[in-house]
Design an enzyme around this catalytic site. Structure first.
Site, short mmCIF file in Angstrom:
data_model
loop_
_atom_site.label_atom_id
_atom_site.label_comp_id
_atom_site.label_asym_id
_atom_site.label_seq_id
_atom_site.Cartn_x
_atom_site.Cartn_y
_atom_site.Cartn_z
N TRP A 143 92.45 51.40 6.10
CA TRP A 143 92.06 52.38 7.12
C TRP A 143 92.55 51.91 8.49
O TRP A 143 91.86 51.16 9.18
CB TRP A 143 90.54 52.54 7.16
N VAL A 192 82.63 51.29 -3.65
CA VAL A 192 82.26 51.75 -4.99
C VAL A 192 82.76 50.75 -6.03
O VAL A 192 83.70 50.02 -5.79
CB VAL A 192 82.83 53.16 -5.32
N HIS A 252 86.64 57.66 8.12
CA HIS A 252 86.23 58.46 6.97
C HIS A 252 84.82 58.97 7.26
O HIS A 252 84.20 58.55 8.23
CB HIS A 252 86.27 57.66 5.65
N ALA A 279 79.61 58.23 -5.36
CA ALA A 279 80.11 58.75 -4.09
C ALA A 279 81.53 59.24 -4.32
O ALA A 279 82.20 58.80 -5.25
CB ALA A 279 80.10 57.65 -3.03
N ARG A 297 92.85 58.39 11.96
CA ARG A 297 93.55 57.17 11.54
C ARG A 297 94.66 56.86 12.52
O ARG A 297 95.28 57.78 13.07
CB ARG A 297 94.20 57.34 10.16
N GLN A 320 87.50 65.44 6.11
CA GLN A 320 87.11 64.82 4.86
C GLN A 320 85.76 65.39 4.46
O GLN A 320 84.96 65.74 5.33
CB GLN A 320 87.00 63.31 5.06
#
Lengths: 804, 352
Positions: free
Chosen positions: B160, B264, B181, B320, B207, B221
């Site tokens: 990122w 995650v 995000h 997620a 970004r 997003q």
């Protein structure tokens, strides 16, 4: 990461076609971005140079007799200095398509007369074949290359371009990818065996190595090769590096790169004769120290930086780059080879500090395992001796503070596996997955299994990591697909989200086009709309993409006017734009106040050009009409007050209004200030702009929105009234007085007049006034009485008289 | 007298009927009615003279007069219908307009394609019991990275590229950024409530990235999060499969592959089968011949993230996901360049 298939095949058998292999890797989490076939060399084969003789007419050219392996002999003119009889070379016949270094294009090779001699083909360089950049000499193949074999069969290859995620450090290496392929295809992986003779004296007597800061360097290993000879690497080594995207330099350096690509362990070779007192100390840099690194840049060091030093000065930045002072040169004969493990966090910080991201730092920052250091050291030591000769000193240095490396045993229970995946997997199946990945497993009981991952898998640390290994190897398709069956939570209230949606819809339904523009703008743009830093200094971005986008906008106006100005170049209009977005108002020490604003700009002709419409420019009242309807859709009936130029520096000071609801301002409407229209070079005037403040709409007192009014059964009566009032009295005030009466159902202003037949300084306002009662039919007398009463109030409050 | 009155009625009737047959428009018919049947019309005047006759004659002539009146009225009605039918038969010629002339322009406004697609996406999840929440676009490093298992110095931060706000705190750090995000809302929401959690977070993200046909430095997003006791990877698959069916059609197939996001574990990326070529075109522009199109990243919420907000990661699990509305709009509408979205060219915006 470029991985040649030919290199992979050295460690694991691959039966799958390259595309299928790429697919399997991608599905397992090692994404293959591209599969490139190296080859396509039609009419090229392995040839043998039979004889080299001087060219009769040119000193720099030679005549070569070449055997292309089909029983014939060809005469070829060659300018390469390295061509010699007995060499196996890449021979191109007439008709081959090669890169022409003169025209810089791919061309079909033709028979050519070169200085009076016909050349029947060509002996190729790397560049001509597309194998690399080399063009000083021809490619010399190993002696055992079979003469006559098509070059595609001998040199052709497939390159897998991997897009490796930061967790899968293992796949930055060929062996790591081989292990992955082994796990996916069930094939065993052959790790290269390392064996060499240590014929030299003990290393401890030849060089001294110590680690002063083991927290930043948990393991440091070193070997020593003396009496070697620096030179170019053999062709196979150069080819492998080239195909993996690295440039060959010299045999020793090439080996360090080769082993890095093979095992993932970055290595560094020091010229021991350039290391003062033959002493290596791994330590933090002292304040004021500096080092010229291999890229020729002098770098100021600080005590956060780990250096490899000799007895006095730094000779390398640990795990990032070597120093120029100990660089391998053509006269180097003694090499101290380093294979170490550096602290990942510190390594990344050093790379960040110097903006120096090397193949080494990219690996160390992700956390290489210390078990790897001696394995790679030995492999590289052996290869250096193979390609550069010399004698290997006895023993290695291995300074290892194991306490700094965490335990690696991870336990997986089938209960947790089911809890996360939603499916049962048998302990046998799980065990099989781990075995295929070369994990050391130990069955704790019937429902749990302990695992020690191999050194190349530094990403396996918790139970969930093991669950991912299981699911990615058995395949996601084997997990059932179910809808959520847990209770649906109460809905979170989202009044602003809903309001935004309604505002957008309402603005679109009155004819405005939604736009979305960049929330970062330039100070210059803000100044153009008189939104100066003195009024409110906007938040600045520290590392903007461009000077035009470096401040978080405190107003949407500049963006909208840029949108308008841009579209005027392509369109005739009319232009009716809105944007619903946040503006950012800085607050000290806090995140900025992000306020939701719906803003718009309207300009151009009232209608698209049409044979039917009598077309005038859109003006203040057009937009006021739009906003009135738009707010009515939200259930709001605002009032409009003249606004001052001071509070709205972007607006025409005489043509601006506050939009009021229940006593609070919910927006502003006005003509754009003429000087701003100039600055944006707007084609159509006026431009009318507005802002609606959604946060203020949201805090309006309850009941100011939609409220049902009962539909009365009783007829309405209407009277037309023309009132003469002083010119400065706003029509809105007069209308409001009429509206206020409980029997007045509706008031429509239908005429405004000033001029002839009226006293100077006076104007006439003509209204249709509709009277209605909810409980009875109004009599004429009632209506007249009400109107008389209203006229008295109007006379008293705004000096209105009935027009004759 | 009787005779002559009767004769006058007869004459008048004949005259009137003679005239009536010649009339061809409604105005003339009305004039005719007034002339013969009106209050001051011919027949009425004759009948008014009846008072001077004796009773028998009056009855006789009266009957005659009434008959004549009905005759005239009937004939008028008949003729009126004939006339109007004749006129309707001719209306095409009489009232023809050029229907190919352009219509009168009406102002219409549309919502930006991103707004439309974000709404489609959130609607799909709202229908599955998710709530919509939104969060700040300017965030702390703490929520954007730290709470999501991406500490300072973590190599995954390179995933990122960040635009930082020019603000240095007392510790000399630069802790404020433009969110990369919408995932920070995972932590913000979970900090503020106990499970069950089911939410989607639409919003703008930023970004530090050079733009090209598929990259923008400012885009949108939609983040999703579901946490409760008993939520599994199988539920993730089902929920996202249902989403794909709602957005891209009920026949869509989905495919998951391993991917990496630090917050995650396991992490996946979901593709749908190509709705354009359905895997039959090796030169398909949409799926580039692979038959599959990547549309989102997802995974089971990392236990670190759950623990960071004070949830019991042994008890609660969840998933997620994050997806890009622009990418979905590009796929759905065949838009070839993401830079169209925020250049605000009317020629683009009016297509949606």
């Amino acid at each position: 990461m470029q991985i040649p298939l030919s290199w992979l095949r050295e460690y694991v058998d691959i039966d799958l076609p390259p595309q299928e292999l790429a697919h399997r890797l991608t599905m397992a989490g090692v994404e293959v971005g591209e599969v490139t076939e190296l080859g396509g060399w039609e009419n090229c084969c392995v040839g043998e140079v039979l004889e080299v003789s001087p060219h009769p007419n040119a000193d720099t050219l030679r005549l070569c007799r070449v055997n292309p392996g089909d029983g014939s002999e060809m005469e070829v003119v060659c300018g390469a200095p390295n061509v010699a009889a007995g060499q196996k070379i890449c021979f191109a016949r007439v008709g081959a398509r090669l890169y022409n270094t003169h025209s810089e294009r791919h061309e079909t090779l033709k028979a050519a007369r070169i200085r009076g001699v016909v050349s029947e083909g060509m002996i190729c360089s790397e560049l001509e074949l597309g194998l690399g950049e080399g063009h000083e000499g021809i490619v010399v193949l190993p002696d055992d290359a079979p003469t006559g074999m098509a070059l595609d069969d001998y040199l052709g290859d497939t390159i897998l371009d991997l897009e490796v995620t930061p967790n899968r450090l293992d796949c930055f290496s060929v062996l790591g990818v081989a292990h992955e392929i082994g796990a996916l295809t069930g094939k065993p992986v052959k790790v290269p065996e390392v064996q060499y003779q240590e014929d030299g004296p003990p290393i401890t007597g030849q060089a001294s190595v110590s680690v002063a800061d083991p927290d930043l360097c948990p393991r440091y290993t070193a070997s020593l090769i003396q009496g070697l000879e620096i030179g170019p690497s053999p062709q196979w080594l150069q080819d492998r590096l080239t195909r993996a995207g690295l440039r060959p330099i010299s045999n020793v350096v090439d080996v360090t790169n080769y082993v890095m690509l093979e095992f993932n362990q970055p290595l560094h070779a020091f010229d021991l004769d350039k290391v003062r007192d033959k002493t290596i100390i791994v330590r933090r840099a002292a304040p004021g120290e500096a080092l010229e690194t291999l890229d020729g840049v002098e770098r100021e060091l600080n005590s956060e930086v780990l250096v490899i030093a000799d007895s006095k000065d730094p000779v390398g930045l640990g795990g990032v780059i070597g120093g120029a002072n100990s660089e391998i040169g053509s006269d180097t004969t003694s090499v101290l080879l380093e294979s170490a493990t550096f602290n990942s966090y510190n390594n990344r910080r050093t790379a960040d500090t110097f903006r120096l991201y090397t193949d080494a730092s990219q690996r160390f920052e992700k956390g290489l395992r210390p078990e790897l250091a001696p394995i790679a050291l030995r492999r590289a030591t052996q290869l250096i001796q193979e390609v550069a000769g010399g004698v290997i000193a006895q023993g290695i240095y291995d300074i290892y503070s194991e306490s700094d490396t965490p335990a690696r045993k991870v336990t997986l229970t089938l209960r947790r596996l089911k809890q996360v995946l939603g499916m049962d997997v048998s302990v046998e199946e799980v065990n099989e997955v781990f075995q295929s990945l070369d994990f050391e497993t130990e069955r704790v009981d019937d429902a749990s299994i302990s695992v020690i991952p191999p050194y190349w898998r530094s990403d396996i640390n918790i139970e969930e990591d093991l669950i991912e290994e299981v699911v990615r190897i058995i395949g996601y398709d084997n997990v059932p697909t179910t809808m959520l069956s847990t209770p649906i939570p109460y809905r979170q209230p989202a009044p602003m989200t809903e309001l935004k949606a309604r505002v957008k819809e309402a603005l679109a339904s009155v004819g405005l086009q939604e736009t979305i523009s960049y929330p970062l703008v330039s100070l210059e743009d803000l100044e153009k709309v008189n939104c100066t830093a003195e009024r409110s200094a906007p938040l600045k971005v520290a590392n903007p993409m461009s000077a035009g986008h470096d401040h978080l906008r405190p107003t949407l106006l500049a963006s909208l006017l840029n949108t308008l100005s841009y579209n005027e170049g392509y369109n005739e209009g009319p232009f009716r734009f809105f944007e619903q977005a946040r503006v950012f108002l800085p607050r000290p020490e806090q995140l900025p106040d992000e306020r939701e604003v719906g803003a718009g700009v309207v300009s151009g002709l009232r209608s698209e050009p049409s044979w039917l419409v009598d077309n005038g420019p859109l003006d203040f009242y057009d937009v006021k009409g739009m906003l009135t309807s738009m707010l009515a859709l939200l259930g709001l009936t605002p009032s409009w007050e003249p606004a001052s130029g001071e509070e709205n520096p972007a607006l025409h000071p005489g043509r601006a209004a506050r939009i009021m609801c229940s006593g609070s301002q919910i927006g502003v409407l006005g003509e754009l200030h003429p000087s701003i229209a100039e600055r944006f070079d707007l084609r159509y005037r006026p431009a009318v702009v507005f802002e609606i403040y959604l946060d203020d709409l949201l805090t309006l007192p309850a009941g100011s929105g939609r409220n049902f009014q009962s539909l009365t059964r009783f007829p309405s009566a209407h009277r037309d009234v023309a009132l003469v009032v002083p010119e400065e009295v706003p029509a809105g005030n007069v209308q409001e007085i009429l509206d206020r009466h409980r029997l007045v159902e509706r008031v429509e202003l239908f005429d405004v007049y000033a001029g002839e037949n009226l006293e100077a300084g006076m104007k006439s306002l003509a209204f249709h006034v509709y009277f209605q009662s909810s409980d009875h039919t109004l009599t004429a007398e009632e209506v007249n009485r009400t109107l008389d009463g209203l006229l008295r109030i109007l006379q008293r409050d705004v000096g209105a008289t009935l027009r004759d | 007298m009787t005779q002559s009155t009767a004769q006058s009625i007869e004459d008048l009737t004949q005259t009137a009927l003679g005239e009536l047959a010649l009339l061809d428009n409604s105005d003339a018919l009305e004039q005719w009615r007034v002339r013969y049947l009106g209050r001051r019309g011919g027949l009425t005047s004759i009948l008014r003279g009846l008072s001077q006759l004796d009773i028998d004659q009056r009855r006789e002539v009266g009957a005659l007069g009434n008959r004549a009146k009905s005759t005239l009225e009937e004939e008028l009605e008949k003729r009126s219908q004939e006339v109007s039918q004749a006129r309707l038969a001719q209306v095409a010629d009489l009232e023809r307009i050029d229907v190919t002339l352009p219509g009168r322009p009406v102002a219409t406004g549309r919502l930006h394609p991103t707004t439309q697609v974000v709404r489609e996406i959130t609607d799909a999840f709202v229908a599955m019991g998710f709530s919509i929440v939104e969060g700040p676009e300017v965030e702390w490093d703490h929520y954007n990275f730290e709470m999501l298992n991406i500490p300072q110095g973590h190599p995954a931060r390179d995933m990122w590229n960040t635009l930082w706000v020019d603000y240095v705190n007392e510790e000399g750090q630069r802790p404020m950024l433009l969110r990369t995000h919408t995932s920070p809302m995972q932590a913000r929401v979970m900090e503020s409530m106990q499970p069950p959690v089911r939410l989607v977070v639409p919003g703008k993200v930023y970004r530090y990235e050079a733009t090209d046909a598929t990259h923008e430095w400012h885009f949108h997003q939609v983040e999703g999060l579901a946490v409760d006791e008993g939520i599994t990877f199988a539920d993730l698959k089902g929920t996202l499969y249902e989403f794909a069916r709602q957005i891209f059609g009920a026949r869509r197939q989905v495919r998951f592959r391993c991917d990496y996001f630090p917050f995650v574990e396991p992490g996946v990326d979901m593709s749908i089968d190509c709705f354009s070529c359905e895997g039959t075109d090796s030169s398909c522009r949409i799926c580039r011949g692979s038959g599959w199109i990547e549309i989102l990243g997802a995974g089971m919420v990392h236990p670190y993230v759950l623990r960071a907000v004070g949830y019991d990661s042994e008890k609660y699990t969840g998933f997620a996901f994050g997806l890009g509305p622009e990418r979905i709009a590009m796929l759905k509408y065949g838009i070839d360049d993401i830079r169209h979205f925020y250049s605000n060219d009317l020629r683009f915006l009016r297509q949606f």
